[in-house]
Enzyme design. Sequence first.
Site, PDB file in Angstrom:
ATOM      1  N   GLU A  89      24.203 -46.897  13.004  1.00 28.54           N
ATOM      2  CA  GLU A  89      23.803 -46.109  14.164  1.00 28.54           C
ATOM      3  C   GLU A  89      24.790 -46.213  15.319  1.00 28.54           C
ATOM      4  O   GLU A  89      25.107 -45.207  15.957  1.00 28.54           O
ATOM      5  CB  GLU A  89      22.397 -46.511  14.619  1.00 28.54           C
ATOM      6  CG  GLU A  89      21.275 -45.970  13.772  1.00 28.54           C
ATOM      7  CD  GLU A  89      21.085 -46.735  12.473  1.00 28.54           C
ATOM      8  OE1 GLU A  89      20.353 -46.249  11.585  1.00 28.54           O
ATOM      9  OE2 GLU A  89      21.689 -47.827  12.336  1.00 28.54           O
ATOM     10  N   HIS A 158       8.995 -49.573  12.559  1.00 28.21           N
ATOM     11  CA  HIS A 158       9.166 -48.132  12.431  1.00 28.21           C
ATOM     12  C   HIS A 158       8.170 -47.352  13.285  1.00 28.21           C
ATOM     13  O   HIS A 158       8.072 -46.134  13.159  1.00 28.21           O
ATOM     14  CB  HIS A 158       8.980 -47.698  10.972  1.00 28.21           C
ATOM     15  CG  HIS A 158       9.958 -48.299  10.024  1.00 28.21           C
ATOM     16  ND1 HIS A 158       9.875 -49.611   9.612  1.00 28.21           N
ATOM     17  CD2 HIS A 158      11.047 -47.772   9.408  1.00 28.21           C
ATOM     18  CE1 HIS A 158      10.866 -49.865   8.772  1.00 28.21           C
ATOM     19  NE2 HIS A 158      11.592 -48.767   8.638  1.00 28.21           N
TER      20      HIS A 158
END
Length: 359
Positions: A89, A158
């Site tokens: 990322e 998540h």
Amino acid sequence: MASLTCFLNSGRRAVVGALRRRIHSTPSAPAQVTVRDALNQAMDEELERDETVFLLGEEVALYDGAYKVSRGLWKKYGDKRIIDTPITEMGFAGIAVGAAMAGLRPICEFMTFNFSMQAIDQVINSAAKTYYMSAGLQPVPVVFRGPNGSSAGVAAQHSQCFAAWYGHCPGLKVISPWSSEDAKGLLKAAIRDDNPVVFLENELMYGVAFEMSEEAQSKDFTLPIGKAKIERQGGHVTLVSHSRHVSLCLDAATVLAKEGIECEVINLRTIRPLDVETVEASVMKTSHLVTVEGGWPQFGVGAEICAGIMEGPAFNYLDAPAVRVTGADIPMPYAKILEDNSIPQIKDIIFTVKKTLNV
């Protein structure tokens, strides 16, 4: 006889032409479009309109996206416009920021915003601050988008809502759409904006279909960033929410209406800049405020709204304290029964509204 035939044929052509004009001028009916497809349309139209726009992220190309939001785009635009990246990322967010500084308009997809923490330095220090630090000379037109907030059965790493995190940072615009029209109109506006934009979607909303008006189906359709929408009119209490929890507020309002309680439901659409004026006007009408969000309670979006009402002209219209409905102040559990008790439910909104109205 020939002249009669010619007359009849010309009359027939006139009738057919009138019918065709009538058919083409009749407005098309609203279409049922999922949030996933609305986002796909927005990116497709902007990729087609502006060759500086491109999409990058994990599995966005050959696999059509982890949630199929980018379905078909790689086949249409190829490797230079739709780019699969390694699982890093910080790396691909940095590439997106650099590309934006160089004059392109990247759309950077995080597979979940929980993983955007790996790239927080790029989003905040590189993207959010540069336009200001350069005195407006260096725009950073990048959109960071992907699913945000709780999903189902994916546990703590998540399931976090980052609306408050990113809404805290000057230099960013932060968007949290609910409906398909929100998703399409605001994503197109975000791609065209010269500021870095964090675009917070919700995994559980991707497959939900909404009616899209004829206007929203146009390639020119955009929505203004920073403007909330009143989804339901009411006179007894104001419910303010964003993303998936707008649905819960509307469901709760339907139940409460059967008991004579009319809720005004506001869909924030944008977290930063926050449309406090729309909330103030509603509170001045209803005299009661309940905010609803899936994020944690401390320093949340609801806390900011309540503070804005306390500090502004609407405070004098309140007949009861403003109240927040939020997620539980814990990391998200994995077990379904615990998960259900960790995020706001319709019953929680109904209970809070009745408590606020003292009924």
